[in-house]
Design a protein around this motif. Structure first.
Motif, short mmCIF file in Angstrom:
data_model
loop_
_atom_site.label_atom_id
_atom_site.label_comp_id
_atom_site.label_asym_id
_atom_site.label_seq_id
_atom_site.Cartn_x
_atom_site.Cartn_y
_atom_site.Cartn_z
N UNK A 151 4.01 7.43 1.28
CA UNK A 151 5.62 7.32 1.85
C UNK A 151 6.49 7.14 0.82
N UNK A 189 0.93 -1.33 0.01
CA UNK A 189 0.02 0.04 -0.03
C UNK A 189 1.05 1.30 0.01
N UNK A 190 0.59 2.27 -0.56
CA UNK A 190 1.12 3.53 -0.84
C UNK A 190 0.88 4.23 0.22
N UNK A 191 -0.16 4.37 0.92
CA UNK A 191 -0.22 5.61 1.92
C UNK A 191 -0.15 5.00 3.35
#
Lengths: 675, 219
Positions: B211, B148-150
């Motif tokens: 991130x 996941x990116x966030x």
């Protein structure tokens, strides 16, 4: 009694380490507190180590007996006592000196630099004492590491200077590489014996397979050689030692690098049993290279403290010549000669602590008054600082091995030990030991040249800059420190007949001989080489020289000399810039050894239209650092290429790092399941 | 109440736990994700209570109640507040799309069954079943964190991992000593708070909680 004195010394050093932080009010008080407790600790150390050495007393303490790696054992035998004696004596003197010297670190009372210095300084002495008394490889390594780290912080103590930080990094990396090798040596012994204790190593010494023995020896030589500053792993030493505060430089050059000699003696003569002949040959090779390269580079140096640091490399070489000959004689089964060679090494070790300590303290006085270490900026200081100059001169005489100073005695003994090697067969001893002896003599001559330069350019002539013009004599405590060491240099020279019995004990215990009266190398103030080949008495030389000097003064009287401008050559007025310079003085050597130095020179001339009307001229000469070029630069390039490659996996994405962990975990799970 | 009612209920909650965890991975909405996490925690508390009744270990009631209180109520509320205050987009952003995440999740489930199939010293059906399930939950949490990116969804992944560990502890050992359980709860709470602060700091420093922006920190 010596047990309680030993504990008292440790307690005083611990107190000294924290004392500076307790005196928050006044930096002056802090200065006195930290250094006075170090003075007392040193004095206590001198007392008990002398008692242990003369009375043959010893102690053996155990702490933390429940720790998983075994108890912390601190013990003293004659060899440890000898090293404690040297460390304690020199630290006493440097602490007296430091009271005056540290004043220029006193700030406005908020930054507590004195407290930090005192903390590191006391801890430094403490770690050295513990290194030479530990009887367990694990704790030895811990104390060794503390010593390295604390000395690193002392090197970067003046951290606002970029060169201090750079030297610090250099030192940090090299000393840790060395520690890794030392740890490897101990680890190999641990695998073979199953214990960290030195006693276990000694008991198993003769059961070691020869492959392991050779590996341990090579690791120990490389590891301790790095700390001792042996060529070619010496490059940190001339960078790091000059950057520390001068009294710390004195301790580093005087005793810290000697702890490596202590450890190597233990390895060679206690842990490893029978010594093959080639170990001694290897030691001698490394030693003679250090002797020659050290002094050759010292000759080219114009920074006073760097010059002294290079000369430390030379003197470590001389000490290792003695140790090497002791190893050779041990493997030949000649205890008498081995003892003589080891006594020569230990004696030179003590003497070097004295005169190098003296010279570093002298250089520190000059530095604190003139704020420069560059000799080309100094000159004429003998009139401004007569006491410092006198003490420095005595140090120069001692380090140049001139009778009746202490350096002469130990170098004579080393020379005799080398010459004695020519009487034996094996690995070309008959041929090479006299060659080594002549090379040692050559190094002595170069050392004399070097210190004529150091003293002459710094103290004689007229001031070359406003720095040296405005210098005044150093403070009382600094003069006291210098005075004690100067007296010590003379005393150790003329009293060698009485010092040898002390060293006998240390050498006896180091070599593991039980016969107390095996060695008798002194007879009524005379020093006798084994088998009575030759004998010498510095005391007689001293009195002869004194009588000659008095006779000269009395006979010639005052009328024969007159005072006039020196080297005026008929000129009406001399400017300081017309004097002989350090570069000029070392020019012949630079030409003779140009194959090694590969000097490059640059001359810049500013002129006004005509060749003869020069307005300014600059001359610059540089020598090529040989070992840096052939060894260190390729190594650094290789490592940085390697780390460039390793950087590929460092992308900075947090998810990527998580994936690394995740995938590793899964692979481990599968691996466990499969197996 | 028949004798095997409680074991069969434990089986049921086990299945539901697995389904809830898969739903967390599958949900494209941040709010749904957090609500599903609350549901997962609720099922965890229910399992704990059932295990407590079945084994007769009364002190398991305390972790069960704490789970209800902390993971079902407090932590989701913290998340909702965080989302409101950050004003971030409600969609879950991932490096790999959701169908592929699900395929990976199933593969990981197989792997965890395969990996723990012959562990020595296990007795009882519950243990044999719950160990791989708990391991799979841990893996899925890691999968969320890694893909996941966030930062917020990564925190959900971490909490999912923690739930997996808790499940393993409950079923394998009938509950650890109470002190340890309390310590773990405290850790989770403090962890969430610290990560919340961290997320705000990332937002302040990089004007976003992606991130990826942290890559500029590397040397």
């Amino acid at each position: 009694m010596i047990t309680s004195l030993f504990l008292l010394q440790l307690a005083l050093l611990v107190f000294g380490a924290v004392a500076g932080f307790l005196c928050r009010r006044s930096e002056e008080q802090a200065n006195w507190a930290v250094h006075l407790s170090a003075v007392f600790a040193g004095a206590v150390g001198v007392i008990y180590s002398l008692t242990a050495l003369t009375g043959g007393r010893s102690f053996d303490l155990g702490f933390f007996s429940i720790s998983p790696v075994g108890p912390l054992r601190l013990a003293i035998d004659p060899l440890s006592a000898f090293f404690v004696l040297v460390i304690s004596f020199l630290s006493t003197v440097t602490s007296i000196y430091a009271i005056g010297y540290s004043r220029h670190y006193q700030g406005d009372g908020r930054d507590s630099r004195i407290a930090c210095l005192g903390f590191l300084y006391n801890l430094f002495i403490l770690s050295m004492i513990l290194v030479v008394t530990a009887r367990d490889a694990f704790y030895f390594l811990i104390f060794w590491e503390v010593m390295s780290l604390v000395s690193y912080f002392l090197v970067v103590f003046e951290h606002t200077k970029p060169e201090a930080r750079q030297a610090g990094i250099f030192y940090f990396v090299m000393t840790h590489a060395g520690t890794a090798l030392i740890a490897a040596a101990f680890w190999l012994l641990f695998i073979e014996t199953g214990s960290f204790s030195f006693d276990a190593f000694r008991l198993h010494a003769n059961n070691l397979p020869s492959v392991v023995k050779n590996a341990v020896f090579l690791c120990a030589l490389a590891g301790f050689g790095t700390k001792a500053g042996l060529v070619p792993v010496h490059v940190w030493l001339p960078r790091a030692h000059p950057q520390a505060p001068s009294h710390v430089s004195a301790l580093m050059s005087g005793v810290m690098i000697k702890t490596a000699v202590y450890a190597l003696i233990r390895f060679l003569f206690t842990f490893l049993g029978e010594i093959p002949l080639w170990w001694g040959t290897l030691l001698l090779t490394v030693a003679i290279l250090s002797t020659l390269f050290g002094i050759l580079y010292a000759l080219m140096e114009h920074d006073l403290k760097r010059l002294l640091a290079f000369s430390s490399i030379e003197n470590m070489g001389i000490i290792f010549l003695g140790v090497g000959m002791a190893a050779v004689f041990t493997s030949l089964g000649e205890p008498l000669y081995a003892g003589f060679a080891l006594i020569a090494a230990l004696y030179h070790l003590m003497n070097h602590a004295f005169f190098k300590g003296l010279l570093f303290l002298g250089a520190g006085s000059v530095l604190s008054q003139t704020h420069t270490r560059n000799m080309e900026q100094l000159g004429g200081l003998i009139r401004k600082m007569p006491w410092t100059a006198g003490a420095f001169l005595i140090g120069c005489l001692a380090i140049s091995a001139l009778p009746p100073m202490n350096g002469f005695v130990s170098e004579w003994m080393t020379l005799m030990a080398l010459l004695a090697g020519s009487g034996f067969d094996g690995e070309g001893l008959r041929f090479f030991t006299p060659v080594l002896a002549s090379l040692l003599g050559f190094a002595g001559a170069l050392a004399a040249t070097c210190f004529v330069k150091a003293f002459g350019i710094t103290f004689l002539g007229s001031p070359r800059s406003s720095h040296s013009e405005q210098a005044t004599e150093a403070s009382v405590s600094m003069k006291v420190g210098l005075g004690i060491l100067s007296a010590g240099c003379v005393a150790l020279g003329i009293s060698c007949g009485w010092m040898i019995p002390l060293l006998n004990r240390a050498a006896n215990s180091a070599l593991g001989y039980s016969d107390e009266n095996l060695f008798s190398f002194s007879r009524q103030g005379f020093l006798v080489s084994p088998a009575g080949m030759s004998q010498i008495s510095p005391l007689v030389i001293f009195f002869t020289l004194a009588v000659l000097l008095i006779a000269l003064v009395v006979l010639l009287g005052k009328g024969v000399y007159r005072i006039g401008p020196s080297w005026a050559c008929g000129m009406p007025a001399l400017s300081p810039r017309m004097q002989y310079s350090a570069i000029g003085y070392s020019k012949p050597m630079r030409r003779v050894f140009s194959f090694l130095y590969r000097p490059t020179r640059r001359v810049e001339v500013e002129e006004e239209g005509h060749d003869l009307l020069r307005t300014a001229q600059r001359f610059e000469v540089k020598i090529e650092p040989f070992f840096e070029k052939i060894l260190y630069r390729p190594a650094v390039q290789w490592i940085s290429r390697l780390s460039e490659r390793a950087k590929q996996i460092q992308r900075g994405h947090i998810q990527l790092y998580l994936s690394y962990i995740f995938i590793t975990l899964l692979l481990l799970l599968i691996f466990v399941r499969m197996s | 109440m028949s004798a095997d009612l409680i074991p069969s209920l434990i089986h049921l909650t086990g299945m539901l736990l697995l389904a809830a965890a898969l739903a967390i991975i599958a949900s494209p909405q941040l709010f749904a994700c957090i609500r599903l996490y609350a549901a997962h925690s609720f099922l965890l508390a229910a399992t704990t209570i059932l295990v407590a009744c079945h084994e007769g270990v009364t002190h398991l009631w305390i972790p069960a109640l704490l789970t209800l209180l902390l993971k079902v109520i407090v932590i989701p509320q913290v998340f909702f507040r965080m989302i409101r205050r950050l004003g971030i987009r409600r969609e879950v952003e991932s490096y790999i799309n959701i169908p592929f995440s699900l395929i990976l999740a199933v593969a990981l489930l197989f792997l965890s069954f395969y990996g723990t199939a012959h562990l020595p010293g296990l007795s009882g059906v519950e243990e044999r079943e719950f160990i791989p399930m708990a391991a799979a939950t841990v893996f899925w949490g890691m999968l969320m964190m890694a893909t996941r990116k966030k930062a917020l969804t990564q925190i959900v992944g971490l909490l999912l991992m923690e739930n997996g560990l808790f499940l393993m502890a409950i079923t394998l050992t009938s509950g650890m000593p109470l002190l340890v359980e309390l310590g773990i709860f405290f850790d989770v709470l403090v962890g969430v708070i610290i990560m919340g602060v961290f997320v705000f700091k990332i937002r302040d420093a990089f004007e976003g909680i992606d991130v990826d922006d942290l890559t500029v920190l590397k040397g």
